[in-house]
Design a protein around this motif. Structure first.
Motif, PDB file in Angstrom:
ATOM      1  N   ASN A 474       6.735   1.691   0.667  1.00 17.24           N
ATOM      2  CA  ASN A 474       6.837   1.790  -1.228  1.00 17.24           C
ATOM      3  C   ASN A 474       7.721   0.898  -1.431  1.00 17.24           C
ATOM      4  O   ASN A 474       8.624   0.246  -1.607  1.00 17.24           O
ATOM      5  N   GLN A 479       8.764   3.584  -9.790  1.00 15.74           N
ATOM      6  CA  GLN A 479       8.858   5.293  -9.549  1.00 15.74           C
ATOM      7  C   GLN A 479      10.356   5.532  -8.502  1.00 15.74           C
ATOM      8  O   GLN A 479      11.008   4.922  -9.098  1.00 15.74           O
ATOM      9  N   THR A 481      10.482   8.569  -6.728  1.00 16.73           N
ATOM     10  CA  THR A 481      10.561   8.964  -5.659  1.00 16.73           C
ATOM     11  C   THR A 481      11.299   8.706  -4.303  1.00 16.73           C
ATOM     12  O   THR A 481      11.377   7.383  -4.647  1.00 16.73           O
ATOM     13  N   THR A 483      10.682   7.462  -1.384  1.00 20.45           N
ATOM     14  CA  THR A 483      10.183   8.155  -0.345  1.00 20.45           C
ATOM     15  C   THR A 483      11.118   6.864   1.563  1.00 20.45           C
ATOM     16  O   THR A 483      11.657   6.140   1.155  1.00 20.45           O
ATOM     17  N   MET A 496       8.386  12.032   1.380  1.00 17.81           N
ATOM     18  CA  MET A 496       7.770  11.284  -0.174  1.00 17.81           C
ATOM     19  C   MET A 496       8.836  12.587  -1.346  1.00 17.81           C
ATOM     20  O   MET A 496       8.621  13.832  -1.280  1.00 17.81           O
ATOM     21  N   GLN A 502       4.032   7.456  -5.767  1.00 22.12           N
ATOM     22  CA  GLN A 502       3.865   6.541  -5.241  1.00 22.12           C
ATOM     23  C   GLN A 502       2.943   6.113  -4.561  1.00 22.12           C
ATOM     24  O   GLN A 502       1.854   7.085  -4.240  1.00 22.12           O
TER      25      GLN A 502
END
Length: 593
Positions: A474, A479, A481, A483, A496, A502
């Motif tokens: 990560n 991002q 996302t 995670t 995710m 990612q």
């Protein structure tokens, strides 16, 4: 002069004054003072709590005490009112020039790999601006901390904000990814920030890049706090750390004295990841109209009177109300069974019982509805790592339970393996309670066990193989996302959530001797994603069109990447769903072979 006092049984008369008296061979020179006049300002002893009392002997001498002939020290409750009192004394000391000894321990040492558990031989701790740290029995061995002994800070009301203790008992070390995440169990009687920091000796003093803070969310029960120093790796004061400091109650102005236990200090890998153990977002906002609801626990409605989410039924469960994204939520930690009580309610006009739950590790639990002398259960088979909403028909209970006189719930996981669950929006509703099994949003089974031989594999992420060092699943690439590493049947899996893109980083690796990249994935909603392999200044992708709702194993020929990527110097992956509709994916067993 100073001493430590713990009252183990209060006087029969209740709260009385206590005194310390110093005597000599000449009774006329004896002096006694109320212990409330100590420098710490403790008014009276507190049952089963060690407290330190410090007195300036000069003031006693000014009142006639012959300091050259002191031979008796007495500590006692007020004469004639002390019947029944029992107490312990320790660390009685006379200190020259008012210098109070604030060290405790016997010189033990440890390493970051071993951590600090306060059992057996103790590290030496130097306390500052507060009473000595004490080594005391664990006040609650039924929760997350079953150890016998913990460190105890009794903090006086008048102590400063930055009070605490430091130890040099940890072998010197450099801050690295293997030790930059500190965790510590705390048991406190008040909510307040807890700080820890590292220090380095520079020849003329101790230097530090500052402390990291965390605040407990519950009182009078154990809670694990995390302190992430990983962003400080490589800073000059962290290349030869020789001391560790704890600030147990960083409060600028206290309303009262506080009790602060600490235990199980660990130093572990940060790896840029978060192990998901609890929800980060609040439960869904209910849609039922308030006029159709009898609410037991919810911030969205007015709850009935007399609700007790943690009655004493002899359970081992550690239950508390925690704040999840601004929303009050019931946390039942290590659930064996747990009751919820409320004033007797006629729910016979309602159709269903609504509950939102979240769990990372419970496979199932039984939810009992109880009326006087009658109870029956509904078994909830869980979906993990996300809020789940259930509407249970009250007809499930009505053949046994008197719905005109319901007054308790019981949550029971004794027959289903236990675990920790979070509960919110517990209410009876006029809505139809037909239960539709929730659509799976994540896997309930671990990814398939790989069949490749360990000797043939360069593993990036898999519990089945030894992964290469320095993997970061990560990294911060900007991002959106979310995670994390989650546990699926005891197997570490990368989740995710809301994948845009990612990255995964690893040390530069020569994979030119391998032929294939393996990946296992699971998704409920992503239709496709692009998997990029990256070397310095070069990347190319392989598009995976997904099959939803089960683990899928994919073998990608490295020839798909080799025309662009330098396989002798691979060092990153990128997962990208920006062009394919996004979604959430779980991945495991990412390796070259």
């Amino acid at each position: 002069m100073s001493f430590d006092l713990k009252m183990t049984q209060a006087p029969t008369a209740g709260t009385v004054s206590w005194f310390v008296k110093l005597e000599t061979s000449d009774p006329s020179t004896a002096v006694e003072v109320n212990i409330s006049t100590s420098q710490e300002g403790h008014v009276t002893p507190v049952l089963d709590v060690w407290q330190t009392y410090t007195f300036n002997l000069k003031s006693l001498a000014d009142n006639g005490l012959d300091m050259s002939k002191v031979d008796i020290v007495l500590v006692f409750p007020q004469w004639g009112q002390g019947d029944g009192a029992m107490f312990k004394l320790d660390n009685v000391a006379f200190n020259a020039d008012g210098a109070i000894s604030n060290s405790n321990g016997n010189g033990a040492t440890t390493t970051t790999a071993l951590g600090i558990d306060f059992e057996g031989s103790q590290l030496t701790w130097e306390s500052f601006d507060t009473a000595n740290i004490m080594f005391e029995s664990n006040p609650n061995t039924t929760g997350i901390n079953a150890s016998a002994t913990a460190g105890l800070f009794n903090v006086a009301q008048g102590d400063g904000e930055w009070i605490g203790a430091r130890t040099e008992g940890i072998d010197n070390f450099a801050l690295s990814d293997s030790n930059c995440l500190v965790t510590m169990d705390v048991y406190k009687d008040t909510l307040s920030p807890v700080d820890v920091k590292f220090e380095k000796f520079n020849g003329d003093g101790w230097g530090s890049h500052g402390s990291v803070s965390a605040t407990n969310t519950v009182v009078n029960q154990w809670e694990k706090l995390s302190f992430n120093f990983c962003s400080m790796i490589g800073l000059p004061e962290n290349n030869d750390i020789g001391a560790f400091v704890v600030f147990p109650d960083r409060t600028g102005s206290r309303a009262q004295a506080t009790v602060n236990y600490v235990d199980n200090i660990t130093f572990s890998s940060g790896s840029g990841t978060v192990i998901t153990t609890g929800p980060t977002a609040g439960a869904p906002v209910p849609m039922a109209s308030a006029s159709d609801v009898i609410s037991i626990f919810s911030d969205s409605y007015t709850n009935v009177d007399g609700v007790n989410v943690n009655p004493d039924w002899g359970q081992a469960t550690a239950t508390s109300i925690v704040d999840v994204d601004g929303n009050n939520t019931v946390k039942m930690e290590n659930l064996n069974y747990q009751g919820i009580e409320f004033s007797n309610q006629d729910v016979s006009s309602k159709m269903s019982l609504h509950i939102d739950y979240w769990t990372a590790d419970a496979d199932a639990f039984e939810l009992f509805l109880i009326s006087l002398g009658a109870e029956v259960n509904y078994t909830v088979t869980t979906t993990k790592d996300g809020w789940q909403s259930l509407d249970i028909p009250l007809s499930t209970y009505s053949s046994v339970v008197d719905l005109t006189n319901a007054f308790q719930f019981k949550f029971d996981a004794q027959n289903t393996g236990g675990g920790t669950i979070y509960v919110d929006n517990l209410y009876f509703s006029s809505a139809d309670g037909s239960v539709t099994p929730p659509v799976a949003t994540g896997p309930t089974e671990a990814a398939p066990t790989p069949t490749a031989l360990d000797a043939d594999v360069i593993s990036i992420f898999s519990d089945a193989f030894t992964n290469i060092d320095g993997v970061n699943v990560n990294p911060d690439w900007g991002q959106s996302t979310a995670t994390s590493i989650v546990s699926i049947e005891g197997n570490n899996t990368v989740k995710m959530d809301g994948l845009t893109y990612q990255g995964i980083e690893f040390p530069n690796k020569d994979v030119s001797g391998k032929t294939t990249l393996h990946i296992d994935y699971w998704t409920a909603d992503a239709t496709a994603f692009e998997l990029f392999l990256i070397s310095p200044r070069a990347e190319t992708n392989h598009t995976i069109t997904t099959t939803q709702g089960g683990w899928q194993s994919v073998e990608i020929p490295l020839s798909d990447f080799s025309s662009v990527v330098d396989l002798t110097n691979a060092f990153q992956f990128k997962f990208d769903a920006q062009n394919t509709g996004n979604g959430t994916i779980f991945i495991d067993n990412l390796y070259f072979y």
